[in-house]
Design an enzyme around this catalytic site. Structure first.
Site, PDB file in Angstrom:
ATOM      1  N   GLU A  24     -32.312 -12.388   8.850  1.00  0.00           N
ATOM      2  CA  GLU A  24     -31.235 -11.465   8.465  1.00  0.00           C
ATOM      3  C   GLU A  24     -31.293 -11.192   6.961  1.00  0.00           C
ATOM      4  OE1 GLU A  24     -29.042  -9.544   9.502  1.00  0.00           O
ATOM      5  OE2 GLU A  24     -28.361 -10.073  11.511  1.00  0.00           O
ATOM      6  N   ASN A 154     -21.338  -6.491  10.937  1.00  0.00           N
ATOM      7  CA  ASN A 154     -22.719  -6.060  10.717  1.00  0.00           C
ATOM      8  C   ASN A 154     -22.724  -4.637  10.184  1.00  0.00           C
ATOM      9  OD1 ASN A 154     -24.903  -7.935  11.251  1.00  0.00           O
ATOM     10  ND2 ASN A 154     -24.146  -8.064  13.349  1.00  0.00           N
ATOM     11  N   ASP A 204     -26.515  -3.850  15.107  1.00  0.00           N
ATOM     12  CA  ASP A 204     -26.689  -4.955  14.156  1.00  0.00           C
ATOM     13  C   ASP A 204     -26.768  -4.397  12.732  1.00  0.00           C
ATOM     14  OD1 ASP A 204     -27.588  -7.507  12.914  1.00  0.00           O
ATOM     15  OD2 ASP A 204     -27.903  -8.134  14.981  1.00  0.00           O
TER      16      ASP A 204
END
Length: 300
Positions: A24, A154, A204
């Site tokens: 991430e 997100n 996401d």
């Protein structure tokens, strides 16, 4: 609600073959041609020199999820218990301010710097507990809560002129749009739903290009979706790992897209069916990307 489009194939390379449990938070420093990203669960920070291909993996004492550049020598690293000023040369970290440090059930997640230098930061439950997360803004050194009761924050990103902010709650699979004060990066109104996804994966991480288009990783869909500022679904580009998690523009002209991925929650059979799970990729998307702004801390 949106449906799927034909998935495009673009030239794609594996930037880093090391598998991330939960890759991430990618970002790119154009001055040094260096990309950074995290393996949140394993407390690792990755550094990649794109000119040489050299990868360095730093072990952290905290669960980091994102960082922003303060200046040529310092970064602001977002972690599960606070924000840390990190020396880019030696990795030394100093606590700048706590972030939900009194709540052991939460950790940091997605974050991105607004063009004004204000840093938006999301938190969530460590087990993705319902509505345990929030989104904060670090504006000139002061941390304030913008939104509460978010399950998985997100897709925090901003229009090039700073007048529009975007964020998602992956728990609801919805992308929101909110009007912002361009000078401060703070909301001027209530968020409105822009995109709602039904099936085929979750909304996401995201980044906005120089034309205002939103490039969004689809968790479980193995792709990047491109949306207009009005929420129109324009393109879908394949990513070689099913759990694609977050993009960042990289390269001297910001024309390529770095995409992280993860193997979190995957059974062994699913991993075998997804041989590039957890790896980090660069897609040659011929985009008009833009550099990430620096974080601005308290003046004086």
């Amino acid at each position: 609600m949106i449906g799927d489009r034909t998935m495009e194939e673009v030239p794609t390379t594996v930037l880093c073959s090391e598998r991330c449990h939960l890759g991430e938070g990618p970002t790119y420093d154009a001055a040094t041609d260096t990309a950074w990203w995290f393996d949140i669960v394993e407390c690792r920070l990755f550094k990649a020199r794109l000119d040489t291909g050299r990868i360095t993996i730093h072990s952290l004492d905290v669960m980091g999820s994102a960082l922003g550049r303060i200046d040529a020598h310092r970064q602001l690293l977002v972690a599960d218990d606070g924000l840390y000023v990190r020396d880019a040369a030696d990795g030394r970290m100093t606590l700048y301010c706590p972030l939900e440090a009194d709540n052991a059930a939460t950790r940091s997640n997605d974050a991105r710097v607004h063009p004004s230098g204000t840093f938006w930061i999301g938190t969530m439950g460590r087990q993705a507990e319902r509505e345990l997360g929030a989104i904060y803004a670090l504006h000139r050194g002061e941390l304030s809560c913008l939104y509460e009761s978010i399950t998985i924050p997100n897709a925090i990103c901003f229009s090039p002129d700073g007048t529009i902010g975007y964020f998602a709650d992956t728990g609801k699979n919805m992308l929101f749009r909110v009007d912002l004060d361009a000078a401060t990066g703070l909301p001027r109104g209530a968020p409105v739903a822009l995109v709602t996804r039904r099936g085929g994966g979750g909304i996401d991480g995201a980044v906005v290009d120089a034309d205002g288009l939103i490039w969004n990783a689809r968790w479980g869909g193995g792709c990047i979706d491109v949306y207009s500022p009005q929420g129109e679904h324009l393109r879908t580009l394949r990513v070689p790992a099913r759990q694609s998690s977050c993009p960042a523009f990289v390269g001297p002209d910001f024309s390529r897209l770095l995409v992280t991925s993860a193997w979190q929650g995957m059974a062994e059979e699913a991993k075998r069916a997804d041989p590039d799970h957890g790896r980090t990729f660069v897609l040659d998307v011929a985009a008009r990307g833009r550099p990430e702004p620096d974080v601005k801390l308290a003046t004086g």
